[in-house]
Every structure is written in C-alpha cells, then in structure tokens.
Design a protein around this motif. Structure first.
Motif, PDB file in Angstrom:
ATOM      1  N   ALA A 283      -6.538 -11.212  -8.551  1.00  0.00           N
ATOM      2  CA  ALA A 283      -6.495  -9.730  -8.196  1.00  0.00           C
ATOM      3  C   ALA A 283      -5.077  -9.174  -7.964  1.00  0.00           C
ATOM      4  CB  ALA A 283      -7.372  -9.656  -6.638  1.00  0.00           C
ATOM      5  N   ALA A 284      -4.795  -7.725  -8.104  1.00  0.00           N
ATOM      6  CA  ALA A 284      -3.596  -7.438  -8.037  1.00  0.00           C
ATOM      7  C   ALA A 284      -3.026  -7.514  -6.873  1.00  0.00           C
ATOM      8  CB  ALA A 284      -3.433  -5.741  -8.428  1.00  0.00           C
ATOM      9  N   HIS A 285      -4.081  -7.258  -5.596  1.00  0.00           N
ATOM     10  CA  HIS A 285      -3.606  -7.486  -4.125  1.00  0.00           C
ATOM     11  C   HIS A 285      -4.951  -7.793  -3.636  1.00  0.00           C
ATOM     12  CE1 HIS A 285      -4.982  -3.546  -3.091  1.00  0.00           C
ATOM     13  NE2 HIS A 285      -4.231  -3.096  -4.353  1.00  0.00           N
ATOM     14  N   LEU A 286      -4.945  -8.215  -2.238  1.00  0.00           N
ATOM     15  CA  LEU A 286      -6.105  -8.263  -1.407  1.00  0.00           C
ATOM     16  C   LEU A 286      -6.295  -7.145  -0.459  1.00  0.00           C
ATOM     17  CD1 LEU A 286      -6.108 -12.181  -1.406  1.00  0.00           C
ATOM     18  CD2 LEU A 286      -7.392 -10.637  -2.787  1.00  0.00           C
ATOM     19  N   ARG A 287      -5.350  -6.258  -0.411  1.00  0.00           N
ATOM     20  CA  ARG A 287      -5.251  -5.310   0.871  1.00  0.00           C
ATOM     21  C   ARG A 287      -6.315  -4.211   0.707  1.00  0.00           C
ATOM     22  NH1 ARG A 287       0.770  -3.495   2.412  1.00  0.00           N
ATOM     23  NH2 ARG A 287      -0.405  -2.439   3.702  1.00  0.00           N
ATOM     24  N   THR A 288      -6.896  -4.026   1.790  1.00  0.00           N
ATOM     25  CA  THR A 288      -8.034  -3.085   1.682  1.00  0.00           C
ATOM     26  C   THR A 288      -7.587  -1.722   2.305  1.00  0.00           C
ATOM     27  OG1 THR A 288      -8.900  -3.738   3.882  1.00  0.00           O
ATOM     28  CG2 THR A 288      -9.872  -4.987   1.844  1.00  0.00           C
TER      29      THR A 288
ATOM     30  N   TYR B 108      13.143   2.450  -3.719  1.00  0.00           N
ATOM     31  CA  TYR B 108      12.686   1.268  -4.729  1.00  0.00           C
ATOM     32  C   TYR B 108      11.229   1.160  -4.691  1.00  0.00           C
ATOM     33  CZ  TYR B 108      17.468  -0.664  -5.231  1.00  0.00           C
ATOM     34  OH  TYR B 108      18.687  -0.895  -5.489  1.00  0.00           O
ATOM     35  N   ARG B 109      10.660   1.533  -3.512  1.00  0.00           N
ATOM     36  CA  ARG B 109       9.328   1.342  -3.253  1.00  0.00           C
ATOM     37  C   ARG B 109       8.447   2.571  -3.974  1.00  0.00           C
ATOM     38  NH1 ARG B 109       7.448  -2.124   2.201  1.00  0.00           N
ATOM     39  NH2 ARG B 109       8.365  -3.894   1.623  1.00  0.00           N
ATOM     40  N   GLY B 110       9.200   3.766  -3.378  1.00  0.00           N
ATOM     41  CA  GLY B 110       8.356   4.740  -3.614  1.00  0.00           C
ATOM     42  C   GLY B 110       8.477   5.376  -5.174  1.00  0.00           C
ATOM     43  N   PHE B 111       9.750   5.213  -5.787  1.00  0.00           N
ATOM     44  CA  PHE B 111       9.769   5.717  -6.994  1.00  0.00           C
ATOM     45  C   PHE B 111       9.680   4.624  -8.276  1.00  0.00           C
ATOM     46  CE2 PHE B 111      12.212   8.809  -4.709  1.00  0.00           C
ATOM     47  CZ  PHE B 111      11.456   9.902  -5.000  1.00  0.00           C
ATOM     48  N   TRP B 112      10.086   3.315  -7.862  1.00  0.00           N
ATOM     49  CA  TRP B 112       9.996   2.348  -8.738  1.00  0.00           C
ATOM     50  C   TRP B 112       8.956   1.266  -8.588  1.00  0.00           C
ATOM     51  CZ3 TRP B 112      15.851   1.312  -8.217  1.00  0.00           C
ATOM     52  CH2 TRP B 112      16.701   2.259  -8.898  1.00  0.00           C
ATOM     53  N   ALA B 113       8.427   1.318  -7.485  1.00  0.00           N
ATOM     54  CA  ALA B 113       7.405   0.430  -7.337  1.00  0.00           C
ATOM     55  C   ALA B 113       7.728  -1.094  -7.261  1.00  0.00           C
ATOM     56  CB  ALA B 113       6.213   0.448  -8.052  1.00  0.00           C
ATOM     57  N   SER B 114       8.985  -1.292  -6.467  1.00  0.00           N
ATOM     58  CA  SER B 114       9.669  -2.580  -6.492  1.00  0.00           C
ATOM     59  C   SER B 114       9.900  -3.209  -5.190  1.00  0.00           C
ATOM     60  CB  SER B 114      10.835  -2.606  -7.316  1.00  0.00           C
ATOM     61  OG  SER B 114      11.450  -3.669  -7.416  1.00  0.00           O
ATOM     62  N   PRO B 115       9.043  -3.794  -4.568  1.00  0.00           N
ATOM     63  CA  PRO B 115       7.574  -3.730  -4.797  1.00  0.00           C
ATOM     64  C   PRO B 115       7.078  -2.321  -4.173  1.00  0.00           C
ATOM     65  CG  PRO B 115       8.163  -4.927  -2.813  1.00  0.00           C
ATOM     66  CD  PRO B 115       9.309  -4.489  -3.359  1.00  0.00           C
ATOM     67  N   PRO B 116       5.797  -1.950  -4.573  1.00  0.00           N
ATOM     68  CA  PRO B 116       5.109  -0.958  -4.081  1.00  0.00           C
ATOM     69  C   PRO B 116       4.911  -0.923  -2.649  1.00  0.00           C
ATOM     70  CG  PRO B 116       3.642  -1.997  -5.319  1.00  0.00           C
ATOM     71  CD  PRO B 116       4.834  -2.674  -5.508  1.00  0.00           C
ATOM     72  N   ALA B 117       4.520  -2.067  -1.976  1.00  0.00           N
ATOM     73  CA  ALA B 117       4.222  -2.442  -0.562  1.00  0.00           C
ATOM     74  C   ALA B 117       4.003  -4.040  -0.326  1.00  0.00           C
ATOM     75  CB  ALA B 117       2.783  -1.830  -0.214  1.00  0.00           C
ATOM     76  N   CYS B 118       4.222  -4.342   0.902  1.00  0.00           N
ATOM     77  CA  CYS B 118       4.100  -5.581   1.305  1.00  0.00           C
ATOM     78  C   CYS B 118       2.878  -6.267   0.722  1.00  0.00           C
ATOM     79  CB  CYS B 118       4.431  -5.903   2.829  1.00  0.00           C
ATOM     80  SG  CYS B 118       5.910  -5.382   3.537  1.00  0.00           S
ATOM     81  N   ALA B 119       2.844  -7.310   0.148  1.00  0.00           N
ATOM     82  CA  ALA B 119       1.857  -8.236  -0.145  1.00  0.00           C
ATOM     83  C   ALA B 119       1.011  -7.234  -1.455  1.00  0.00           C
ATOM     84  CB  ALA B 119       0.760  -8.459   0.827  1.00  0.00           C
ATOM     85  N   VAL B 120       1.980  -6.697  -2.075  1.00  0.00           N
ATOM     86  CA  VAL B 120       1.037  -5.954  -3.373  1.00  0.00           C
ATOM     87  C   VAL B 120       2.101  -6.221  -4.404  1.00  0.00           C
ATOM     88  CG1 VAL B 120       0.602  -3.830  -4.672  1.00  0.00           C
ATOM     89  CG2 VAL B 120       0.091  -4.220  -2.079  1.00  0.00           C
TER      90      VAL B 120
END
Length: 273
Positions: free
Chosen positions: A24-29, A121-133
């Motif tokens: 899975a890409a991530h397990l966050r719900t 970095y997170r908002g525009f480059w998705a690096s990373p998009p969020a914690c645990a993602v």
C-alpha cells in the motif's frame, strides 16, 4: 535504512532494497492531504499577491505610511512619483519597480527558512507529502546538490533580515507622525504597522540560525548567563516558529494592502489622535 552508497547515488527511499515491503502507498485513513494542500494554497496566494504588488510600482506611499514591500526606497524613481522616503542609492538607471531591490532579502530569508522548506517541499514537491506517506520520487539527494545546496545561505540571509526588520521598525516609528511631520499622530495604520513589526521581529528572532548564534559554540551556559537567558528566550520563540512564520507573512501582506487602499483613495486613515 539506506546505505551511504544508496544516498549518494539517489537510490534510497522507501522502495529501496532492504526496506519493509509494504504494497500500500500508505496506511493512513485520515485526511493527511489537507495540510499540504492548505499550505500550498496559502503560499500560492501570497506569491500571487506579492508579485502583483511588487511589479505594480504604484500606490505604495500614503503619508506617513510606506509599504513594507517598498521600504527602503533605494531607486530615484520612488521620490518624484510618490514623495515618500527615498535613499536614492541606485540612481536613475533602475527603471523598474523599486520593490524588486528590497524583496529579494526577506524573500531569500523565508525561502531558505527551515520551516518554509518543510512547507513547500511537502506542499509543492510532495517530498514527502506527509508523515508516514511515501514520497512519489524514485531518488533522494537531500540538499546536497544544486540548487537545493544553496539553502545553506540561510544564515547569511538572516543578517539581511535583521537590517530589513530595522528599517521596518523605523517606518513604524514614522507612522506616529502626521502628513506635516508632526509627532503625536496615531491612526489605524499605526496599529497595523505595530502589529506587523512585532510579528516580523518575533519571526526573525525565532529563526534557528538566531538560536544558534545566541547559544551556539558554548560548552558551559553557567559561564555565560546573559547569553543563556537570551538563548532561553529565543528557544521559546523557536517553539512557535511555524505560527510566527504564517502570522508575519499575513501581517506584512496586510500592511502593504492597507497602504495600497489609502494610496489609491479607497478610504482615509481613521485617526485616534
């Protein structure tokens, strides 16, 4: 954990050999995408507004207020057009908006700021998009290559930011004068400028570079009680660095927009005395 070789050649990351094989890409719900989306929207709104105002080259002075985007005015074309404060350092050859000279310094300070790096970095480059993602990029080089290696100049932009904050403090003091240069004036714009300068100084002094300058290179705080107290103060501000970054970003845009409304004749500055 990625090896040193993987990091140098950009082969590391969550899909690297040896990492846990999670399909899975991530397990966050939760709505993890909401924070980076709001961050990107907020930064885009400020970039759009500041770009318009920087290149407008108009409506940036309404006595006794001068827009923080244009202060200090260092080009000759400030004075004859608007009658505001002018240092005339660049002379007549600078024909475009004088704000371009000034904005590079606070912009450089914010672009290289540790919090803003995380934000865009997170908002525009998705690096990373969020914690645990997991980020969608196949390689990762950190800030070791051009152009991101230039982020290391942040400590030098900090000194420039101190100068800019000093100029804006002077402008705030001048907001207590009326259009005839008599002291004792206070209008709504004075309060706007006071709020802005408090937030500007709070954000600037909460910077990680400031914290290192104040308390770094010390082995024994007990031998430097003054620097220790200063370090404690800066550390408390540093804990609110993100909030101060956004608050000061909004306040500087608000101060500029208020001057724009006055200079364009939308309304007169309400005076208290």
């Amino acid at each position: 954990m990625a090896t040193g070789t993987e990091h140098r050649h950009g082969g590391g990351g969550v899909r690297a050999p040896g990492r846990a094989a999670i399909a899975a890409a991530h397990l966050r719900t939760d709505r993890w995408w909401l924070a980076p989306a709001c961050t990107a929207a907020g930064l885009l709104a400020f970039v759009a507004y500041s770009t318009w105002r920087a290149f407008a080259n108009a409506h940036y002075y309404a006595a006794p207020y001068v827009s923080p985007f244009y202060s200090p005015c260092l080009a000759q074309n400030c004075r004859p057009m608007h009658g505001g404060p002018n240092a005339d350092v660049f002379g007549a050859w600078w024909g475009i908006s004088p704000a371009i000279i000034i904005l590079i310094f606070p912009l450089g300070f914010r672009l290289t700021c540790y919090y803003y790096r995380k934000a865009y970095y997170r908002g525009f480059w998705a690096s990373p998009p969020a914690c645990a993602v997991a980020e969608p990029h196949r390689s990762y080089s950190g800030e070791t290559r051009f152009p991101l290696i230039l982020q290391n100049v942040h400590r030098y932009f900090f000194y420039a930011a101190l100068l800019v904050a000093g100029v804006l403090t002077y402008d705030t003091a001048l907001s207590f004068r009326d259009d005839r240069h008599h002291w004792g004036h206070m209008g709504l714009g004075t309060l706007v400028f006071l709020l802005n300068i408090v937030l500007i100084w709070s954000y600037t002094l909460s910077c990680h570079s400031c914290r290192h300058i104040v308390g770094g290179q010390l082995k024994h705080f007990s031998r430097h009680p003054v620097r220790y107290r200063a370090w404690r103060l800066v550390s408390r501000l540093n804990a609110r660095h993100m909030q101060l970054a956004w608050a000061s970003l909004i306040s500087v845009a608000l101060a500029d927009f208020y001057v724009y409304l006055l200079a364009s004749g939308v309304f007169d500055d309400p005076r208290f005395f």
